[in-house]
Design a protein around this motif. Structure first.
Motif, PDB file in Angstrom:
ATOM      1  N   TYR A   1       0.866  -1.211   0.088  1.00 37.94           N
ATOM      2  CA  TYR A   1       0.252  -0.169   0.036  1.00 37.94           C
ATOM      3  C   TYR A   1       0.637   1.628  -0.413  1.00 37.94           C
ATOM      4  O   TYR A   1       2.082   1.645   0.729  1.00 37.94           O
ATOM      5  N   ILE A   2       0.479   2.456  -0.794  1.00 38.20           N
ATOM      6  CA  ILE A   2       1.336   3.417  -1.326  1.00 38.20           C
ATOM      7  C   ILE A   2       0.430   4.625  -0.148  1.00 38.20           C
ATOM      8  O   ILE A   2      -0.450   4.669  -1.458  1.00 38.20           O
ATOM      9  N   GLY A   3      -0.049   5.309   0.898  1.00 38.08           N
ATOM     10  CA  GLY A   3      -1.036   5.436   1.343  1.00 38.08           C
ATOM     11  C   GLY A   3      -2.417   4.345   1.372  1.00 38.08           C
ATOM     12  O   GLY A   3      -2.138   3.036   1.418  1.00 38.08           O
ATOM     13  N   PRO A   4      -3.245   4.512   0.683  1.00 33.92           N
ATOM     14  CA  PRO A   4      -4.388   4.041   0.634  1.00 33.92           C
ATOM     15  C   PRO A   4      -4.787   2.825  -0.640  1.00 33.92           C
ATOM     16  O   PRO A   4      -5.045   2.644  -1.028  1.00 33.92           O
ATOM     17  N   ILE A   5      -3.932   3.280  -1.877  1.00 34.17           N
ATOM     18  CA  ILE A   5      -3.354   2.787  -3.132  1.00 34.17           C
ATOM     19  C   ILE A   5      -2.684   1.390  -2.994  1.00 34.17           C
ATOM     20  O   ILE A   5      -1.597   1.270  -1.874  1.00 34.17           O
ATOM     21  N   ARG A   6      -2.888   0.790  -3.003  1.00 31.77           N
ATOM     22  CA  ARG A   6      -2.965  -1.093  -3.967  1.00 31.77           C
ATOM     23  C   ARG A   6      -1.938  -1.060  -4.463  1.00 31.77           C
ATOM     24  O   ARG A   6      -2.304  -0.845  -6.021  1.00 31.77           O
ATOM     25  N   VAL A   7      -0.462  -1.228  -4.629  1.00 31.34           N
ATOM     26  CA  VAL A   7       0.025  -1.511  -5.505  1.00 31.34           C
ATOM     27  C   VAL A   7       0.778  -2.858  -6.076  1.00 31.34           C
ATOM     28  O   VAL A   7       1.018  -3.380  -4.695  1.00 31.34           O
ATOM     29  N   ARG A   8       1.246  -3.489  -7.316  1.00 34.13           N
ATOM     30  CA  ARG A   8       2.274  -4.539  -7.195  1.00 34.13           C
ATOM     31  C   ARG A   8       3.903  -4.329  -6.467  1.00 34.13           C
ATOM     32  O   ARG A   8       3.698  -3.321  -7.236  1.00 34.13           O
TER      33      ARG A   8
ATOM     34  N   VAL B   1       0.359  19.746   0.244  1.00 30.65           N
ATOM     35  CA  VAL B   1      -0.283  19.777   0.847  1.00 30.65           C
ATOM     36  C   VAL B   1      -1.296  19.354   0.037  1.00 30.65           C
ATOM     37  O   VAL B   1      -2.568  19.298   1.557  1.00 30.65           O
ATOM     38  N   LEU B   2      -2.200  19.173  -0.669  1.00 33.55           N
ATOM     39  CA  LEU B   2      -3.734  18.781  -1.355  1.00 33.55           C
ATOM     40  C   LEU B   2      -3.486  17.088  -0.625  1.00 33.55           C
ATOM     41  O   LEU B   2      -4.672  16.896  -0.605  1.00 33.55           O
ATOM     42  N   ARG B   3      -2.686  16.593  -0.893  1.00 33.26           N
ATOM     43  CA  ARG B   3      -2.650  14.782  -0.685  1.00 33.26           C
ATOM     44  C   ARG B   3      -2.217  15.175   1.127  1.00 33.26           C
ATOM     45  O   ARG B   3      -3.224  13.811   1.330  1.00 33.26           O
ATOM     46  N   ILE B   4      -1.917  15.726   1.708  1.00 33.31           N
ATOM     47  CA  ILE B   4      -2.264  15.973   2.783  1.00 33.31           C
ATOM     48  C   ILE B   4      -3.214  16.311   3.471  1.00 33.31           C
ATOM     49  O   ILE B   4      -4.343  15.061   3.903  1.00 33.31           O
ATOM     50  N   GLN B   5      -4.060  17.130   2.941  1.00 31.12           N
ATOM     51  CA  GLN B   5      -5.938  17.521   2.570  1.00 31.12           C
ATOM     52  C   GLN B   5      -6.924  15.890   3.261  1.00 31.12           C
ATOM     53  O   GLN B   5      -6.876  15.709   3.893  1.00 31.12           O
TER      54      GLN B   5
ATOM     55  N   GLY C   1     -10.406  -0.579   8.100  1.00 32.99           N
ATOM     56  CA  GLY C   1      -8.083  -0.077   8.107  1.00 32.99           C
ATOM     57  C   GLY C   1      -8.328   0.764   7.809  1.00 32.99           C
ATOM     58  O   GLY C   1      -8.663   0.480   6.882  1.00 32.99           O
ATOM     59  N   MET C   2      -7.252   1.388   7.512  1.00 37.66           N
ATOM     60  CA  MET C   2      -6.746   2.383   6.545  1.00 37.66           C
ATOM     61  C   MET C   2      -5.100   2.621   6.366  1.00 37.66           C
ATOM     62  O   MET C   2      -4.189   2.228   7.685  1.00 37.66           O
ATOM     63  N   ASN C   3      -4.607   2.708   5.663  1.00 42.27           N
ATOM     64  CA  ASN C   3      -3.564   2.919   5.481  1.00 42.27           C
ATOM     65  C   ASN C   3      -2.514   4.676   5.416  1.00 42.27           C
ATOM     66  O   ASN C   3      -3.885   5.088   3.789  1.00 42.27           O
ATOM     67  N   PHE C   4      -1.874   4.171   5.801  1.00 43.33           N
ATOM     68  CA  PHE C   4      -1.724   6.684   5.626  1.00 43.33           C
ATOM     69  C   PHE C   4      -0.117   6.278   5.185  1.00 43.33           C
ATOM     70  O   PHE C   4       0.659   6.203   5.537  1.00 43.33           O
ATOM     71  N   ARG C   5       0.000   7.752   4.508  1.00 42.55           N
ATOM     72  CA  ARG C   5       0.967   8.010   3.885  1.00 42.55           C
ATOM     73  C   ARG C   5       1.890   8.631   4.739  1.00 42.55           C
ATOM     74  O   ARG C   5       2.723   8.831   5.048  1.00 42.55           O
TER      75      ARG C   5
END
Ligand SMILES: CC(C)=CCNc1ncnc2c1ncn2[C@@H]1O[C@H](COP(=O)(O)O)[C@@H](O)[C@H]1O
Length: 274
Positions: A18-25, A61-65, A157-161
């Motif tokens: 997970y990169i933040g909420p995004i699941r990647v290979r 900043v937008l991503r943090i928001q 569950g949540m994945n945070f950056r």
């Protein structure tokens, strides 16, 4: 008690990251975590890289928001919760892990949702106990430089950056903190909570340490060095409750948290609500 086995995971999840909420290979994995890129030092004499950084940080900043928005949304329906911290390295066959499960279960049976960092070890133990007690079992994971999935006992569950966004969630949705034995991460979370209570950023917030033997050395040092040299007040130590038994964890949380008034400032405080 419900199912003693962890809920089965998606079999494809093993190779996922997970990169933040995004699941990647794995092959798409980025070399650096988001936190590391945020904190990266750029030589101020390098004009080109400085300009690049300014541009990147503004968009960041937008991503943090968006991470705050997603976190607030996900957590808004959570019941009264207790956040449990503890070592990511605790072995599932250890007595400490078994105690962690009992602590999660006791909190769950007392009607609390349990929030953890969503990882292995003590976090998994507390989530397991909460899940088995039929309570909300919440894991707030963090993007790390190595593969990391939510432990199988997490229901929400949540994945945070960003570390600091995740930490806000740990405090905002909890009526108290419980620290099982742990290392640097646990100490960081413990001392952040202590500072928030000491500076009255949060009020009536019990902080419970589990394991009198484990925590004794730290408490002795705080008393013999920090209090003795006037770096903290003797009363600051009263912010901590040290226990060994799961039912005492619940009692300590109840004793402080149940009477917790709303923190909302009243008109009489003369405080702006923004
Ligand atoms: C096996 C391994 C090291 C996995 C790390 N995986 C993790 N996943 C989620 N939260 C974590 C992780 N490591 C540390 N933390 C955070 O830091 C605390 C534990 O750190 P430590 O093991 O005491 O210092 C946890 O309460 C958690 O909030």
């Amino acid at each position: 008690m419900s199912n003693p086995e962890p809920p089965t995971n998606d079999p494809e999840a093993d190779d996922a990251l997970y990169i933040g909420p995004i699941r990647v290979r794995p092959q798409q994995r980025l070399g650096k975590t988001t936190d590391r890129r945020l904190l990266e030092w750029v030589d101020p004499r390098d004009a080109e890289r400085r300009a690049e950084r300014t541009m990147r940080d503004s968009w960041r900043v937008l991503r943090i928001q968006s991470e705050f928005v997603a976190g607030f949304d996900a957590m808004s329906e959570v019941a009264e919760a207790v956040t449990v911290f503890g070592s990511a390295r605790m072995k599932p066959d250890s007595p400490e892990y078994a105690l962690g499960v009992e602590v999660g279960r006791a909190l769950g049976e007392a009607g609390y949702a349990v929030i953890t960092g969503g990882g292995p070890g003590a976090m998994q133990a507390a989530n397991q106990g909460a899940h088995q007690a039929g309570a909300q079992s919440i894991g707030l994971n963090i993007e790390l430089p190595f593969e990391q999935t939510l432990n199988p006992w997490v229901d929400l569950g949540m994945n945070f950056r960003y570390f600091f966004v995740r930490k806000t969630m740990f405090v905002k949705y909890a009526v108290g903190f419980v620290c099982l034995p742990g290392g640097l991460g646990t100490l960081d979370e413990l001392f952040e909570a202590l500072t928030l209570v000491q500076t009255k950023k949060v009020v009536r917030f019990p902080i419970v340490l589990v394991g009198t033997e484990f925590w004794a050395g730290l408490l002795d040092w705080m008393r013999d060095v920090l209090v003795a040299r006037g770096m903290i007040a003797a009363e600051d130590l009263d912010l901590l409750t040290v226990v060994d038994e799961p039912e005492d964890v619940v009692a300590a949380i109840h004793a402080t948290a149940v009477a917790r008034p709303s923190d909302r400032p009243s008109a009489a405080d003369g405080t702006m609500t923004r």
